[in-house]
Motif scaffolding. Sequence first.
Motif, mmCIF file in Angstrom:
data_model
loop_
_atom_site.group_PDB
_atom_site.id
_atom_site.type_symbol
_atom_site.label_atom_id
_atom_site.label_comp_id
_atom_site.label_asym_id
_atom_site.label_seq_id
_atom_site.Cartn_x
_atom_site.Cartn_y
_atom_site.Cartn_z
ATOM 1 N N GLU A 33 0.833 -1.193 0.000
ATOM 2 C CA GLU A 33 0.000 0.000 0.000
ATOM 3 C C GLU A 33 0.873 1.249 0.000
ATOM 4 O O GLU A 33 1.881 1.312 0.694
ATOM 5 N N ALA A 34 0.461 2.235 -0.803
ATOM 6 C CA ALA A 34 1.214 3.489 -0.912
ATOM 7 C C ALA A 34 0.290 4.671 -0.665
ATOM 8 O O ALA A 34 -0.880 4.646 -1.055
ATOM 9 N N VAL A 35 0.822 5.685 -0.012
ATOM 10 C CA VAL A 35 0.122 6.952 0.158
ATOM 11 C C VAL A 35 0.946 8.005 -0.577
ATOM 12 O O VAL A 35 2.153 8.118 -0.364
ATOM 13 N N THR A 48 -0.233 13.422 -13.432
ATOM 14 C CA THR A 48 0.619 12.756 -12.452
ATOM 15 C C THR A 48 -0.145 11.669 -11.713
ATOM 16 O O THR A 48 0.357 10.559 -11.538
ATOM 17 N N SER A 49 -1.364 11.969 -11.275
ATOM 18 C CA SER A 49 -2.145 10.965 -10.543
ATOM 19 C C SER A 49 -2.458 9.763 -11.428
ATOM 20 O O SER A 49 -2.423 8.619 -10.958
ATOM 21 N N ASP A 50 -2.733 9.996 -12.697
ATOM 22 C CA ASP A 50 -2.976 8.879 -13.629
ATOM 23 C C ASP A 50 -1.729 8.010 -13.777
ATOM 24 O O ASP A 50 -1.815 6.778 -13.787
ATOM 25 N N ALA A 51 -0.562 8.642 -13.896
ATOM 26 C CA ALA A 51 0.698 7.899 -14.029
ATOM 27 C C ALA A 51 0.998 7.107 -12.760
ATOM 28 O O ALA A 51 1.418 5.943 -12.832
ATOM 29 N N VAL A 52 0.773 7.715 -11.604
ATOM 30 C CA VAL A 52 1.010 7.031 -10.325
ATOM 31 C C VAL A 52 0.083 5.826 -10.199
ATOM 32 O O VAL A 52 0.523 4.720 -9.862
ATOM 33 N N LEU A 53 -1.200 6.036 -10.471
ATOM 34 C CA LEU A 53 -2.172 4.933 -10.373
ATOM 35 C C LEU A 53 -1.826 3.790 -11.320
ATOM 36 O O LEU A 53 -1.877 2.622 -10.925
ATOM 37 N N ALA A 54 -1.482 4.120 -12.557
ATOM 38 C CA ALA A 54 -1.156 3.083 -13.536
ATOM 39 C C ALA A 54 0.074 2.284 -13.101
ATOM 40 O O ALA A 54 0.079 1.051 -13.173
ATOM 41 N N LYS A 57 -0.775 0.222 -9.868
ATOM 42 C CA LYS A 57 -1.752 -0.828 -10.176
ATOM 43 C C LYS A 57 -1.068 -1.988 -10.889
ATOM 44 O O LYS A 57 -1.333 -3.158 -10.608
ATOM 45 N N GLU A 58 -0.172 -1.660 -11.806
ATOM 46 C CA GLU A 58 0.597 -2.680 -12.530
ATOM 47 C C GLU A 58 1.418 -3.541 -11.570
ATOM 48 O O GLU A 58 1.589 -4.733 -11.780
ATOM 49 N N LYS A 59 1.900 -2.922 -10.501
ATOM 50 C CA LYS A 59 2.727 -3.629 -9.517
ATOM 51 C C LYS A 59 1.901 -4.240 -8.381
ATOM 52 O O LYS A 59 2.461 -4.853 -7.475
ATOM 53 N N THR A 63 -3.164 2.238 -3.893
ATOM 54 C CA THR A 63 -2.716 3.629 -3.832
ATOM 55 C C THR A 63 -3.795 4.529 -3.247
ATOM 56 O O THR A 63 -4.953 4.439 -3.641
ATOM 57 N N THR A 64 -3.393 5.376 -2.323
ATOM 58 C CA THR A 64 -4.284 6.376 -1.742
ATOM 59 C C THR A 64 -3.625 7.727 -1.922
ATOM 60 O O THR A 64 -2.437 7.886 -1.652
#
Length: 161
Positions: A33-35, A48-54, A57-59, A63-64
């Motif tokens: 889990e990541a914050v 940025t949020s889309d890149a972080v989520l992608a 999620k792949e890993k 993510t929060t």
Amino acid sequence: MSNFFTNIIRTCSIRHRRSKLPTSLLPLRELKEAVVLLDWNAPDAQQTSDAVLAFFKEKGIKTTFISQGDKGLNLFGRLKKRDRLPEGRKVKRHEDLFLSLLPGSTYAEEFEAFCSPAKFKIGRGVFRDRVYDFQINDPEGIVSSQSDVFAAVREFMLKIR
């Protein structure tokens, strides 16, 4: 005079709530889990949020996002509880990774970084005590965007074994 009292309260607040857990560099496979602390007022926030989520999620990493904005800060400069505990959580956070993409050093970032129970902390702020396991510094005289910083973090995290 009020700055003096505010600084005392801020220092005591961090000292009282500071996480006592040891931190270190961890490979992606150990993160569950990541914050991510993000400035939603930045022009590249959605990208940025889309890149972080992608990426997370792949890993397989939950993510929060918590955000810093002028309206989300309380009287002492900390994030309001509703912003610190997303989705109306009443329990404490249990993240493995704390990632701050905020430029500069704010008290809200300092409080979140010191008080996060994460085992691995990454950020940009420079504080009196070393809180981050991996710190990102902008080139001299240039403030990097959140998406540029995340690209560097992503590259670094892929190299940790």
